[in-house]
Write a protein that holds these residues in place. Structure first.
Motif, PDB file in Angstrom:
ATOM      1  N   HIS A  45      -5.231   6.087   4.219  1.00  0.00           N
ATOM      2  CA  HIS A  45      -4.344   7.249   4.121  1.00  0.00           C
ATOM      3  C   HIS A  45      -3.923   7.785   5.488  1.00  0.00           C
ATOM      4  CE1 HIS A  45      -4.666   7.749  -0.225  1.00  0.00           C
ATOM      5  NE2 HIS A  45      -5.951   7.491  -0.108  1.00  0.00           N
ATOM      6  N   MET A  84       3.148   7.906   5.066  1.00  0.00           N
ATOM      7  CA  MET A  84       1.896   7.833   4.310  1.00  0.00           C
ATOM      8  C   MET A  84       1.131   9.153   4.431  1.00  0.00           C
ATOM      9  SD  MET A  84       1.359   4.828   2.778  1.00  0.00           S
ATOM     10  CE  MET A  84      -0.364   4.340   2.745  1.00  0.00           C
ATOM     11  N   ARG A  94       1.769   1.728  -3.544  1.00  0.00           N
ATOM     12  CA  ARG A  94       0.562   2.100  -4.307  1.00  0.00           C
ATOM     13  C   ARG A  94       0.255   3.585  -4.149  1.00  0.00           C
ATOM     14  NH1 ARG A  94      -3.213  -3.008  -2.521  1.00  0.00           N
ATOM     15  NH2 ARG A  94      -2.545  -4.500  -4.124  1.00  0.00           N
ATOM     16  N   GLN A  95       0.441   4.099  -2.927  1.00  0.00           N
ATOM     17  CA  GLN A  95       0.181   5.521  -2.725  1.00  0.00           C
ATOM     18  C   GLN A  95       1.188   6.379  -3.483  1.00  0.00           C
ATOM     19  OE1 GLN A  95       0.747   7.831   1.081  1.00  0.00           O
ATOM     20  NE2 GLN A  95      -1.494   7.869   1.034  1.00  0.00           N
ATOM     21  N   PRO A 145       0.816  -1.227   0.000  1.00  0.00           N
ATOM     22  CA  PRO A 145       0.000   0.000   0.000  1.00  0.00           C
ATOM     23  C   PRO A 145       0.846   1.272   0.000  1.00  0.00           C
ATOM     24  CG  PRO A 145      -0.167  -1.143   2.119  1.00  0.00           C
ATOM     25  CD  PRO A 145       0.555  -2.063   1.186  1.00  0.00           C
ATOM     26  N   HIS A 146       2.047   1.194   0.595  1.00  0.00           N
ATOM     27  CA  HIS A 146       2.945   2.357   0.606  1.00  0.00           C
ATOM     28  C   HIS A 146       3.352   2.694  -0.822  1.00  0.00           C
ATOM     29  CE1 HIS A 146       6.300   4.933   1.965  1.00  0.00           C
ATOM     30  NE2 HIS A 146       5.677   4.955   3.124  1.00  0.00           N
ATOM     31  N   MET A 162      -3.738  14.142   0.453  1.00  0.00           N
ATOM     32  CA  MET A 162      -3.927  13.633  -0.910  1.00  0.00           C
ATOM     33  C   MET A 162      -4.906  14.527  -1.681  1.00  0.00           C
ATOM     34  SD  MET A 162      -2.649  11.160  -2.671  1.00  0.00           S
ATOM     35  CE  MET A 162      -2.890  10.512  -4.322  1.00  0.00           C
ATOM     36  N   GLU A 171       0.106   6.414  -6.956  1.00  0.00           N
ATOM     37  CA  GLU A 171      -1.080   7.285  -7.063  1.00  0.00           C
ATOM     38  C   GLU A 171      -0.662   8.753  -7.120  1.00  0.00           C
ATOM     39  OE1 GLU A 171      -5.099   8.246  -4.394  1.00  0.00           O
ATOM     40  OE2 GLU A 171      -3.860   6.497  -3.916  1.00  0.00           O
ATOM     41  N   MET A 172       0.311   9.115  -6.291  1.00  0.00           N
ATOM     42  CA  MET A 172       0.834  10.486  -6.306  1.00  0.00           C
ATOM     43  C   MET A 172       1.517  10.782  -7.643  1.00  0.00           C
ATOM     44  SD  MET A 172       2.520  10.456  -2.488  1.00  0.00           S
ATOM     45  CE  MET A 172       3.320  12.074  -2.576  1.00  0.00           C
ATOM     46  N   MET A 226      -6.562   1.276   0.701  1.00  0.00           N
ATOM     47  CA  MET A 226      -5.504   2.056   1.331  1.00  0.00           C
ATOM     48  C   MET A 226      -6.048   2.936   2.446  1.00  0.00           C
ATOM     49  SD  MET A 226      -3.046   4.763  -0.593  1.00  0.00           S
ATOM     50  CE  MET A 226      -2.889   3.634  -1.962  1.00  0.00           C
ATOM     51  N   ALA A 237      -5.718  11.520   4.027  1.00  0.00           N
ATOM     52  CA  ALA A 237      -6.707  11.784   2.980  1.00  0.00           C
ATOM     53  C   ALA A 237      -6.720  13.276   2.627  1.00  0.00           C
ATOM     54  CB  ALA A 237      -8.088  11.321   3.441  1.00  0.00           C
ATOM     55  N   HIS A 277       7.353  10.660   2.256  1.00  0.00           N
ATOM     56  CA  HIS A 277       6.909   9.316   1.873  1.00  0.00           C
ATOM     57  C   HIS A 277       8.114   8.388   1.698  1.00  0.00           C
ATOM     58  CE1 HIS A 277       4.388   6.355  -0.343  1.00  0.00           C
ATOM     59  NE2 HIS A 277       3.397   6.953   0.282  1.00  0.00           N
TER      60      HIS A 277
END
Length: 220
Positions: free
Chosen positions: A139, A147, A84-85, A81-82, A153, A88-89, A137, A150, A175
């Motif tokens: 946040h 991380m 994946r974020q 998940p780390h 993000m 996503e960023m 995820m 929300a 991050h």
């Protein structure tokens, strides 16, 4: 004539005694050789046991390559998940970043971390563990350093131009620092050779990117 025969008999007896002595000496020598051979045999047994020990050590090494522990599972479940974020960023950069360097950095991050997510997922599956679900995820998780929340993000999604470049860089530094810390924990506590190797690669690559991002912030 009688004396001559007597002399011949004595000579024969002496010769026979000499021959017997030689045979005994030979037997004694042979016994010595057998003793040596016996020790040699024992000495030979030692080398023959070495390959066996070597084979055991080799088998142990192979086993250690395949084994894993709770730290390896935690590393994989946390890093997926780390990563994946981070991806996503990075996906936000092409349409929002102004800096070409930020866009390239985002592309590099995605290129490096996408394959690692697949590898980590494969390890979990092979270990009979659940792979973190896509979109699940959290946040606000504090278990995985760096991380974004929300709110952070959402703020990044709403930014553009120079404001996006600055926010992206600052948040990605934090991050990456979290990922490096997780990777160091894996190297210290993990048992799975490939996972520990990946952790080392994450430390090297993301530490270099942290330096690069700090330099970018210094240019503004």
């Amino acid at each position: 004539m009688i004396r001559k025969r007597s002399l011949m008999r004595r000579t024969a007896v002496v010769a026979a005694a000499g021959a017997a002595a030689l045979v005994l000496a030979a037997c004694g020598g042979s016994g010595g050789d057998d003793g040596s051979a016996g020790h040699g045999g024992h000495a030979a047994t030692a080398p023959s046991s070495a390959p066996s020990s070597s084979a055991s050590a080799s088998a142990s090494a192979s086993a250690s390559q395949g084994q894993h522990n709770a730290a390896d599972v935690a590393f994989a479940k946390g890093m997926i998940p780390h990563h994946r974020q981070a991806v996503e960023m990075a996906d936000l950069a092409p349409g929002r970043a102004r800096s070409a360097e930020v866009k390239k950095l985002a592309a590099d991050i995605k290129k490096a971390q996408d394959p690692e997510i697949r590898t980590l997922s494969g390890w979990l599956t092979s270990w009979g563990e659940d792979v973190p679900a896509e979109g699940a995820m959290d946040h606000s998780s504090h278990d995985m350093g760096g991380m974004m929340t929300a709110e952070e993000m959402t703020g990044l999604e709403n930014a553009s131009g120079k404001a996006f470049d600055t926010a992206f860089t600052e948040l990605m530094i934090k991050h990456h620092e979290g990922a490096v810390e997780m990777a160091r924990t894996e190297q210290a506590d993990g048992a799975h050779g490939p996972a520990r190797k990946m952790a080392g690669e994450i430390i090297d690559s993301q530490s270099a990117e942290i330096e690069q991002m700090n330099a970018l912030l210094g240019k503004d």
